[in-house]
Design an enzyme around this catalytic site. Structure first.
Site, PDB file in Angstrom:
ATOM      1  CB  SER A 191      35.778   7.595 -33.445  1.00 47.80           C
ATOM      2  OG  SER A 191      34.769   8.284 -33.172  1.00 47.80           O
ATOM      3  CE  LYS A 192      34.469   4.941 -25.791  1.00 49.84           C
ATOM      4  NZ  LYS A 192      33.194   4.068 -25.227  1.00 49.84           N
ATOM      5  NE  ARG A 193      35.009  12.551 -33.255  1.00 49.67           N
ATOM      6  CZ  ARG A 193      34.971  12.506 -34.355  1.00 49.67           C
ATOM      7  NH1 ARG A 193      34.378  13.463 -35.119  1.00 49.67           N
ATOM      8  NH2 ARG A 193      35.518  12.064 -35.448  1.00 49.67           N
ATOM      9  CD  GLU A 222      31.671   2.088 -24.227  1.00 50.29           C
ATOM     10  OE1 GLU A 222      31.114   2.725 -24.551  1.00 50.29           O
ATOM     11  OE2 GLU A 222      32.502   1.434 -25.440  1.00 50.29           O
TER      12      GLU A 222
END
Ligand code: GLU
Length: 474
Positions: A245-247, A255
């Site tokens: 995840s983004k975390r 990106e």
């Protein structure tokens, strides 16, 4: 032999995630390996969540990764096909119109939950008479089309080329919707129709689709279609072993691209998330990946997306990249770092190539270029560090710099070997130590007391600029 046909079928509801890119890559490698075809199918029937912007960016990211497709489809162009097949199933009494409203469904769902039952559709509209349907229509109710599961839910076996047979004792899905009231199909329905109509021979996707595959098998049977082969890839995890995840940092291909990774770095890492070569090779070229890719070497366990490894791979590929390509890849970052304003031409480009060649071993990401201190030696203004000033204040330094300048000023260019010769000559002429020559030389020319090889630096800067710096330092 029949041509292998595989597909990548992203929903354009976000940027291309590395998990999706891995699925695309495995399908592409499979197609290439078997001289087959890769179909790119944009699954954009969820009109609220899909957007053209994401569809375009997914295509762009795939191209950047070097994953090209042979055929392209967009489900929103095919709505009429799904509707036709839904009507066929209704006609064959394998599906039916359901007029229940959202509120009614929600109320019954809540009731089922309160009573401790699994909230599945209760089949209320299964056997409506023509009059009842007519009444509902007159009331102005919309209808969806639901797939009729047999009363006694059959056991479904998913034959998986990666995991082996997977059995679903019972699918607690109830009669699921295949066509929504706005005429768009549900994912499972459109997917089965398209995989069939596009003659997909092998459907390979991530294992979070396993239950969908089981549902899809029921649809294949109802539609009397041959099934493709299936294969499910294990999930990608973040460093903490939870879902990626983004975390834990970047997760979209976009990106990584922006953060200065080379496409081959990402391809190399993704290829090895769930697949490994027989001889534990770590760095692959694309032809090697195609050659060695095989379902036999697929690893069926969750895979950690390892950013540290990615950085190491990226450094390896930066070191290996063809220089001309590296220049093009580096330019946007050099512009961001204000080292360069315009695309350089001819001599300037040649100089840039030499500079990049000199500093590339220290680059993990192309974004490092934005704050690469060594670049200031070649672009931008030079500042002397306090250590450099200290070296320049040695008693011997002024004479050394003058002697170096005398030897350089008549020259148009200088090779690294010639720099070594000159340093040696000055050392002998002035009867000083080596370090008394090259340390002030480095300090005057680079402003620092350590950095890239000084003979390479001088050769790139050329005698004229070098002399100017010797002058201002002396
Ligand atoms: N559109 C689905 C998704 O993005 C793809 C499913 C499939 O590969 O069948 O998850």
């Amino acid at each position: 032999m029949k041509t292998e046909r595989v597909r990548f079928a992203p929903s354009p509801t976000g940027w291309l995630h590395v998990g999706g890119a891995r699925t695309a890559l495995f399908n592409w490698l499979y197609a290439k390996k078997h001289d087959g075809k890769l179909i790119l199918r944009i699954e954009d029937t969820d009109l609220d969540r899909s957007s053209e912007k994401y569809a375009e960016s997914i295509k762009e990211d795939l191209k950047w990764l070097g994953i090209n497709w042979d055929e392209f489809y967009k489900q929103s162009d095919r709505l009429e096909i799904y509707e036709r097949y839904a009507r066929r199933l209704v006609h064959e009494e394998k599906a039916y119109h359901c007029f229940c409203t959202e509120e009614e469904l929600e109320e019954r769902r809540q009731k089922a939950l309160d009573e401790g039952r699994t909230p599945i559709y209760d089949g209320r509209c299964r056997n409506l008479s023509e009059e009842e349907k007519q009444e509902y229509r007159e009331e102005g109710r919309d209808s969806v089309i639901r797939f009729k599961l047999t009363e006694q839910q059959p056991k479904v076996v998913v034959p998986d080329r990666i995991k082996g047979d997977i059995e679903f004792e019972s699918l607690t899905t109830g009669d699921f919707v295949i066509l929504k009231s706005d005429g768009t199909p549900s994912y499972n329905f459109a997917c089965v129709l398209d995989d069939h109509l596009m003659e997909i021979s092998f459907t390979m996707r991530a294992e979070d689709h396993l239950t969908n595959t089981a549902k899809q098998i029921l649809l294949y049977e109802a539609l009397d279609f041959d099934q493709p082969q299936f294969g499910h890839l294990s999930m990608l995890l973040g460093p903490d072993k939870s879902k990626l995840s983004k975390r834990s940092g970047a997760t979209s291909v976009k990106e990584f691209r922006k953060n200065g990774y080379l496409p081959e770095t990402l391809v190399n890492h993704l290829a090895q998330l769930g697949w490994s070569s027989k001889d534990n090779q770590e760095i692959f070229t694309i032809p090697e990946l195609i050659e060695q890719f095989s379902l036999d070497n697929i690893i069926d366990s969750p895979q950690v997306f390892d950013r540290e490894k990615l950085d190491w791979f990226n450094n390896q590929y930066i070191k290996r990249a063809e220089l001309d390509r590296l220049i093009d890849l580096a330019l946007p970052f050099l512009k961001q770092g204000d080292y360069i304003e315009e695309d350089p031409e001819d001599e300037e480009r040649e100089k840039l190539g030499k500079v990049l060649d000199l500093i590339r071993p220290s680059l993990e990401k192309l974004t490092d270029l934005k704050e690469q201190e060594d670049l200031a030696i070649f672009y931008g203004s030079l500042e002397l560090s306090s250590e450099a000033r200290e070296v320049l204040s040695w008693d011997s330094s002024p004479a050394v710099l003058r002697a170096l300048k005398d030897k350089l000023s008549a020259r148009e260019s200088i090779s690294p070997d010639e720099v070594s010769t000159i340093v040696k000559e000055v050392k002998e002429d002035l009867e000083v130590e080596y370090k008394e020559v090259y340390k002030p030389l480095r300090a005057a020319v680079t402003g620092k007391i350590s950095g890239p090889e000084i003979k390479e630096v001088l050769s790139i800067l050329g005698p004229e600029v070098t002399c100017e710096r010797l002058d201002s330092a002396g």
